[in-house]
Design a protein around this motif. Structure first.
Motif, short mmCIF file in Angstrom:
data_model
loop_
_atom_site.label_atom_id
_atom_site.label_comp_id
_atom_site.label_asym_id
_atom_site.label_seq_id
_atom_site.Cartn_x
_atom_site.Cartn_y
_atom_site.Cartn_z
N GLY A 1 -25.11 0.22 -6.29
CA GLY A 1 -25.76 -0.33 -5.12
C GLY A 1 -24.97 -1.41 -4.41
O GLY A 1 -25.45 -1.94 -3.41
N ARG A 2 -23.81 -1.75 -4.88
CA ARG A 2 -23.03 -2.82 -4.26
C ARG A 2 -22.12 -2.25 -3.18
O ARG A 2 -21.78 -1.07 -3.17
CB ARG A 2 -22.19 -3.54 -5.30
N ALA A 3 -21.74 -3.17 -2.30
CA ALA A 3 -20.78 -2.76 -1.28
C ALA A 3 -19.47 -2.37 -1.96
O ALA A 3 -19.16 -2.85 -3.05
CB ALA A 3 -20.55 -3.92 -0.32
N PRO A 4 -18.69 -1.50 -1.33
CA PRO A 4 -17.42 -1.12 -1.94
C PRO A 4 -16.55 -2.34 -2.18
O PRO A 4 -16.49 -3.25 -1.38
CB PRO A 4 -16.79 -0.19 -0.88
N LEU A 5 -15.87 -2.34 -3.32
CA LEU A 5 -14.94 -3.40 -3.63
C LEU A 5 -13.67 -3.26 -2.82
O LEU A 5 -13.09 -4.22 -2.35
CB LEU A 5 -14.62 -3.37 -5.13
N LEU A 6 -13.28 -2.01 -2.66
CA LEU A 6 -11.95 -1.76 -2.14
C LEU A 6 -11.94 -1.71 -0.62
O LEU A 6 -12.66 -0.93 0.00
CB LEU A 6 -11.45 -0.43 -2.71
N ASP A 7 -11.11 -2.54 -0.04
CA ASP A 7 -10.83 -2.46 1.38
C ASP A 7 -9.32 -2.56 1.49
O ASP A 7 -8.75 -3.64 1.32
CB ASP A 7 -11.50 -3.61 2.13
N THR A 8 -8.68 -1.44 1.71
CA THR A 8 -7.22 -1.44 1.66
C THR A 8 -6.57 -1.94 2.94
O THR A 8 -5.35 -2.00 3.02
CB THR A 8 -6.68 -0.04 1.33
N ARG A 9 -7.37 -2.29 3.91
CA ARG A 9 -6.78 -2.82 5.14
C ARG A 9 -6.25 -4.23 4.86
O ARG A 9 -7.01 -5.12 4.49
CB ARG A 9 -7.80 -2.88 6.27
N GLY B 1 -1.17 -8.77 10.53
CA GLY B 1 0.11 -9.43 10.39
C GLY B 1 0.76 -9.20 9.05
O GLY B 1 1.95 -9.48 8.88
N PHE B 2 0.03 -8.69 8.08
CA PHE B 2 0.62 -8.41 6.78
C PHE B 2 1.31 -7.04 6.85
O PHE B 2 0.85 -6.12 7.49
CB PHE B 2 -0.46 -8.38 5.69
N VAL B 3 2.40 -6.93 6.14
CA VAL B 3 3.13 -5.66 6.07
C VAL B 3 3.27 -5.28 4.59
O VAL B 3 3.71 -6.09 3.80
CB VAL B 3 4.54 -5.81 6.70
N PRO B 4 2.90 -4.07 4.23
CA PRO B 4 2.31 -3.04 5.07
C PRO B 4 0.85 -3.34 5.42
O PRO B 4 0.24 -4.21 4.81
CB PRO B 4 2.41 -1.78 4.19
N ALA B 5 0.35 -2.57 6.34
CA ALA B 5 -1.02 -2.79 6.78
C ALA B 5 -2.03 -2.20 5.82
O ALA B 5 -3.23 -2.45 5.95
CB ALA B 5 -1.21 -2.21 8.18
N ASP B 6 -1.58 -1.39 4.89
CA ASP B 6 -2.47 -0.75 3.93
C ASP B 6 -2.05 -1.20 2.53
O ASP B 6 -0.96 -0.87 2.06
CB ASP B 6 -2.37 0.77 4.05
N VAL B 7 -2.93 -1.94 1.88
CA VAL B 7 -2.61 -2.49 0.55
C VAL B 7 -2.34 -1.37 -0.45
O VAL B 7 -1.55 -1.53 -1.37
CB VAL B 7 -3.77 -3.37 0.07
N ALA B 8 -2.98 -0.22 -0.24
CA ALA B 8 -2.80 0.88 -1.18
C ALA B 8 -1.35 1.32 -1.28
O ALA B 8 -0.91 1.84 -2.31
CB ALA B 8 -3.69 2.05 -0.78
N GLN B 9 -0.58 1.08 -0.22
CA GLN B 9 0.83 1.46 -0.26
C GLN B 9 1.62 0.63 -1.26
O GLN B 9 2.73 0.99 -1.64
CB GLN B 9 1.46 1.29 1.13
N LEU B 10 1.05 -0.49 -1.67
CA LEU B 10 1.76 -1.36 -2.59
C LEU B 10 1.51 -0.99 -4.04
O LEU B 10 2.15 -1.54 -4.94
CB LEU B 10 1.31 -2.82 -2.35
N ALA B 11 0.58 -0.08 -4.28
CA ALA B 11 0.32 0.34 -5.65
C ALA B 11 1.39 1.32 -6.10
O ALA B 11 1.90 2.09 -5.29
CB ALA B 11 -1.06 1.00 -5.74
N PRO B 12 1.75 1.30 -7.38
CA PRO B 12 2.76 2.26 -7.85
C PRO B 12 2.21 3.68 -7.84
O PRO B 12 1.00 3.88 -7.90
CB PRO B 12 3.05 1.78 -9.28
N PRO B 13 3.11 4.65 -7.78
CA PRO B 13 2.65 6.05 -7.70
C PRO B 13 1.77 6.46 -8.87
O PRO B 13 0.89 7.30 -8.71
CB PRO B 13 3.97 6.85 -7.68
N ASP B 14 2.01 5.87 -10.05
CA ASP B 14 1.22 6.30 -11.20
C ASP B 14 -0.05 5.48 -11.38
O ASP B 14 -0.74 5.61 -12.41
CB ASP B 14 2.07 6.22 -12.48
N ASN B 15 -0.38 4.65 -10.40
CA ASN B 15 -1.63 3.90 -10.47
C ASN B 15 -2.17 3.70 -9.06
O ASN B 15 -2.35 2.58 -8.60
CB ASN B 15 -1.46 2.56 -11.18
#
Lengths: 270, 335
Positions: B19-27, B31-45
């Motif tokens: 029932g909680r709001a999503p934790l994850l907001d990859t935006r 001004g931060f680069v990259p604009a998507d935090v998910a791009q900073l995760a390693p391929p195996d995680n």
């Protein structure tokens, strides 16, 4: 004062009729820039007085005492192979996987094995030398590091805020400690070499050496002589027009920028 | 019934079923680069909602310590930007650590972890405090066994990683949660985005001083990122003591070098330096103004600055403008 001679013709990287056209600082090489060829690896090593330097360890210095280099970081860009007659064959910097290096720039960081070798692809053949910018083009030296990715991101250690007359990046940064011995005047503890967009370009380095690129590529070692860097950073040259603040490390950097192309900072082992 | 099931599925899809709001907001913040935090995760995680939620649960779970009393969150407290307000932290059985627990802010952008930089990924970092005898003192295999015996955890691991818990996925889940701890709504960030009201005069003067060659703060704390993620000896102690990076590399020149921390939320993450030896921001500024404490391997960049009282106050004002209240109170980061 360093002698002014014919070597100064290449000191600022441009000769009449051969000025580089301004180009964008591309995060990826345009397709036309991805030239075919064999991989050539150039590993940068550090020397002092002709001997290999132990990085982050004390090394004997001229006049007694020791110096401990703790940081040498620099950009290499605009790489070209030189023919006997001076004609240049531009080459593309690529990473270990063969993909173009972003912005066609390589960031070397002493002590970081992942950066100590830069690679490019080149047509097979015999060459008489290597040419590169010790730093960045004007196009790359402008712009906002915060909007760029590595190696030109703001956390590359090589940025400085916009100051009138200066660009966004350092071209070379040296840091170290000195201990014991006599005078330390000839061994700076800090050198911050940068440039100004349109006014103070990065030095163009030409390294004369017999280079053979076989069809399957080549590997070579290029030494960076710290004593030559120190000598450049302490050279008696006119820095009165340097627009930056008169901090010792910046002035040392400007002295080096003016003299690096005339010194034998880099050499390629036969 | 079908409508209820569909609604339940939608809830699961959106928020993990609690029932909680999503934790994850990859935006990433503007001004931060990259604009998507998910791009900073390693391929195996790859960063997913399920993995971040699992990591959050683990982060707050004292069962990952030998005595069941110490969780990651015991020393990394949200109101302090996930740092510890004590100079050094206390682990199981009252054991006292040797270094200050650093703030966990924007580590998705970091490339080295711990004060001595010995871990090169969040995944490498995550398991070490669990096993450290001074911290949580629990072999990772035992931590895995504990969560594996919990049905809720078993289901969460299956959802996140498709299998029963392992040491690898336990570390990855924690790393995923820490990756979501993104702060980018400080007055400084608003100032960078063009908000003319974000800064007062003191903050503007402090900013100008901070990014000037006179202080050279920007060499380690560049604009926007506020850390170059490097390892330097800032002279924060006189001699002896913690060897820092040298303990990892054995190199003489690495003596006393520690990771440059980011400065977002620095005003709430006191005390400061690797050993928590500096109590306030004013003391930090004073220390740098003096040129450090005289360690023989102090980086040459650290030198007396000659600041007057007003300049010091302006620098502190600027540092206080790096506080992100939304981050400090974000309910998504709570258990």
């Amino acid at each position: 004062m360093q002698p002014v001679g014919r070597r100064c013709a290449r000191a600022e990287g441009a000769r009449p009729g051969q000025r580089r056209r301004a180009r964008r600082c591309l995060s990826r090489s345009a397709p036309r820039q991805q030239r075919a060829g064999a991989p050539v690896d150039v590993t940068i090593g550090l020397t002092y007085a002709g001997k290999a330097v132990d990085f982050r360890q004390p090394n004997p210095r001229a006049g007694g005492g020791t110096f401990t280099p703790t940081d040498l970081t620099l950009f290499v860009s605009e790489v070209a192979l030189l023919a006997d007659d001076g004609r240049a064959t531009p080459v593309d910097l690529v990473d270990a996987a063969g993909a173009p290096e972003p912005y066609r720039v390589h960031l070397y960081r002493a002590g970081d094995a992942a950066t100590e070798t830069f690679r490019f692809v080149a047509p097979a053949g015999r060459y008489a030398g290597l040419r590169f910018l010790l730093g960045l083009t004007d196009a790359c030296n402008g712009g906002e590091p915060g909007q760029r990715k590595p190696p030109l991101a703001s956390y590359s250690d090589m940025t400085w805020p916009h100051l009138p007359g200066l660009g966004s990046y350092l071209f070379l940064r040296y840091g170290g400690q000195v201990a014991g011995g006599g005078s330390t005047a000839a061994v700076p503890t800090q050198i911050h070499m940068g440039g100004g967009v349109g006014t103070m370009p990065a030095p163009t380095i030409q390294v004369r050496a017999s280079i053979v690129v076989a069809p399957d590529g080549a590997r070579m070692r290029m030494d960076a002589a710290l004593d030559e860097i120190f000598a450049g950073a302490t050279a008696d040259v006119d820095v009165s027009r340097y627009p930056g603040p008169p901090s010792p490390e910046l002035v040392a950097g400007e002295r080096l920028r003016q003299t690096a192309a005339m010194r034998h900072v880099f050499s390629i082992a036969p | 019934m079908r409508a209820a099931a569909a609604a339940a599925l939608a809830l699961v899809a959106c928020g993990g079923g609690d029932g909680r709001a999503p934790l994850l907001d990859t935006r990433a913040p503007a001004g931060f680069v990259p604009a998507d935090v998910a791009q900073l995760a390693p391929p195996d995680n790859a960063l997913t909602e399920a993995r971040a939620r699992l990591g959050r649960r683990l982060f707050f779970d004292g069962r990952l310590s030998r005595t069941g009393e110490v969780a990651c969150a015991s020393c990394h407290r949200q109101e302090h930007a996930f740092a510890d307000p004590n100079a050094v932290s206390t682990g199981v059985a009252g054991r006292v650590g040797t270094r200050n627990a650093p703030a966990l802010v924007n580590l998705a952008w970091s490339r080295r972890f711990f004060w001595d930089g010995r871990a090169s990924s969040l995944e490498q970092q995550a398991g070490q405090p669990i096993e450290n005898p001074l911290e949580m003192d629990l072999p990772i295999a035992d931590a895995v066994a504990r969560v594996a015996g919990d049905g809720d955890y078993a289901r969460a691991f299956a959802e996140a990683y498709g299998d029963a818990p392992t040491a690898d996925t336990l570390r990855k889940a924690l790393a995923s949660f820490v990756r979501t701890l993104v702060s980018g709504d400080t007055a400084y960030d608003r100032h960078l985005r063009g908000d003319a009201t974000a800064f007062g005069d003191a903050e503007r003067r402090g900013e100008a001083l901070f990014f000037s060659p006179r202080t050279g703060c920007f060499h380690c704390h560049p604009p926007q990122a506020l850390t170059n993620d490097g390892l330097f000896n800032d002279g924060s102690y006189a001699d002896g003591g913690d060897p820092g990076r040298q303990a990892v590399t054995g190199l003489a020149g690495d003596l006393g070098r520690f990771k440059v921390p980011g400065l977002r939320n620095v005003a709430v993450s006191a005390p400061y330096m690797h050993d928590g030896s500096v109590a306030t921001l004013e003391d930090v500024v004073d220390q740098y103004d003096r040129g450090g404490r005289g360690h023989p391997s102090t980086d040459p960049e650290i030198a007396p600055l000659g600041l007057n009282a007003g300049e010091k106050a302006d620098l502190v004002a600027f540092l206080r403008a790096l506080t992100d209240d939304a981050f400090l109170h974000d309910p998504r980061f709570r258990p």
